[in-house]
Design an enzyme around this catalytic site. Structure first.
Site, PDB file in Angstrom:
ATOM      1  CE  LYS A  53      10.924  -3.898 -25.027  1.00  0.00           C
ATOM      2  NZ  LYS A  53      11.649  -5.114 -25.372  1.00  0.00           N
ATOM      3  CD  GLN A  97      13.222  -6.439 -28.365  1.00  0.00           C
ATOM      4  OE1 GLN A  97      13.193  -5.486 -27.598  1.00  0.00           O
ATOM      5  NE2 GLN A  97      12.300  -7.377 -28.339  1.00  0.00           N
ATOM      6  CG  ASP A 120      14.029  -7.923 -20.655  1.00  0.00           C
ATOM      7  OD1 ASP A 120      12.884  -7.478 -20.479  1.00  0.00           O
ATOM      8  OD2 ASP A 120      14.558  -8.045 -21.778  1.00  0.00           O
TER       9      ASP A 120
END
Ligand code: NAP
Length: 283
Positions: A53, A97, A120
């Site tokens: 990322k 995460q 997300d």
């Protein structure tokens, strides 16, 4: 023989476009889109995802902040770090995460991220927006699947799309995006009876199960399009999808490989969401 849907190539094309859009956004506003990623603990797979990322951000001209926290970090400490990022005007996207260590409540963490920075699309506000079809952020993996289908001109409207898997991150939002495109959608899961009877009626079959080589020839219709979301690391170190690629290859019209299919698209969609967040937050 099936056509291979090359997610790597689609991802590269998308990233070139995002790179151009980032450059023109910076030129127009003087603001550089910035993604902050928080990782708690030392899970090797999570570390690889976070590294990718970070690399992805830099490649398209965005800023990237990686906040690495020890496993012992408390829930309160993590919540207060997210608070700081929520109120930092230079941070446009925030991602924690997953999974987080067991002593931290994942739901509380997701709920703490400002919906406007939730790239997300896991916050209940964004999940609700996806449900009603009025969204800013697309859920990254399902959005990647839709992008591959659209890139190859695969029509969704009126088709029977079968999704195996009903997770909040993949299966459910995948079904919803396909429904918004006027497909007839069936969602299957571990309690589904006669699974193969249902999957055999799919014009487009999406496998998001988490079991290596789970979908076999007897489960697919002749000429179906098969999208394999699965990423399973097998004992010999090789990566396998949820679909037995070799077994179904001659029977289907098109299929995504693993690796090189849906996988590369997920981070690309995250980068697009980060730019969208920066655009919305910069007035
Ligand atoms: P998950 O949360 O474990 O969900 C798996 C789903 O599969 C569940 O809904 C489960 O049903 C269903 N399932 C399990 N066994 C089944 C069976 N025998 N028959 C029918 N359904 C069954 O997994 P996930 O997070 O959605 O991920 C799925 C796969 O995609 C994994 O391999 C993961 O690594 C991969 N993935 C890839 C990306 C990417 O970037 N390409 C991103 C995310 C995930 P129940 O709900 O009944 O338990």
């Amino acid at each position: 023989m099936a056509k291979i849907l090359d997610g790597k190539a689609v991802s590269l094309a998308n990233r070139e476009e995002i790179k151009r859009d980032v450059a023109s956004f910076i030129e127009k506003t003087g603001v550089t889109p910035c993604l902050a990623v928080v990782i708690v603990g030392e899970d090797p797979a999570s570390k690889v995802y976070v590294r990718n990322k970070h690399k992805g951000c830099l490649e398209v001209g965005m800023r990237s902040i990686v906040c690495e926290l020890p496993y012992e970090t408390t829930e309160d400490e993590l919540l207060s770090i997210i608070d700081g990022m929520n109120s930092d005007p230079e941070v446009h996207g925030i991602l924690v995460q997953l999974p987080v260590p067991k002593h931290i409540d994942e739901k509380k963490i997701i709920n703490k991220i400002l919906p406007e920075k939730d790239v997300d699309a896991f916050h209940p506000v964004n999940v609700g927006k996806i449900m009603i079809g009025d969204f800013d952020f697309l859920p990254c993996t399902p959005a990647g699947v839709m992008n591959i289908l659209s890139h190859y001109g695969i029509e969704i409207e009126g088709k029977h799309c079968v999704v195996i898997g009903r997770s909040n991150t993949v299966g459910k939002p995948q079904a919803m995006l396909m429904l918004h495109k006027n497909a007839t959608v069936s969602v299957c899961h571990s309690r589904t009876r006669n699974l193969a009877e249902i999957t055999k009626t799919a014009d487009i079959l999406v496998a998001a199960v988490g079991r290596a080589d789970f979908v076999t020839k007897d489960m697919v219709k002749e000429g179906a399009v098969v999208i394999d979301v699965g990423i399973n690391r097998c004992a010999d170190g090789t990566l396998h999808g949820d679909v037995d690629f070799k077994d179904v290859f001659d029977k289907v019209e098109a299929i995504t490989p693993v690796p090189g299919g849906v996988g590369p698209m997920t981070i690309t969609m995250l980068l697009r969401n980060t730019l969208t967040a920066a655009e919305k937050l910069t007035k």
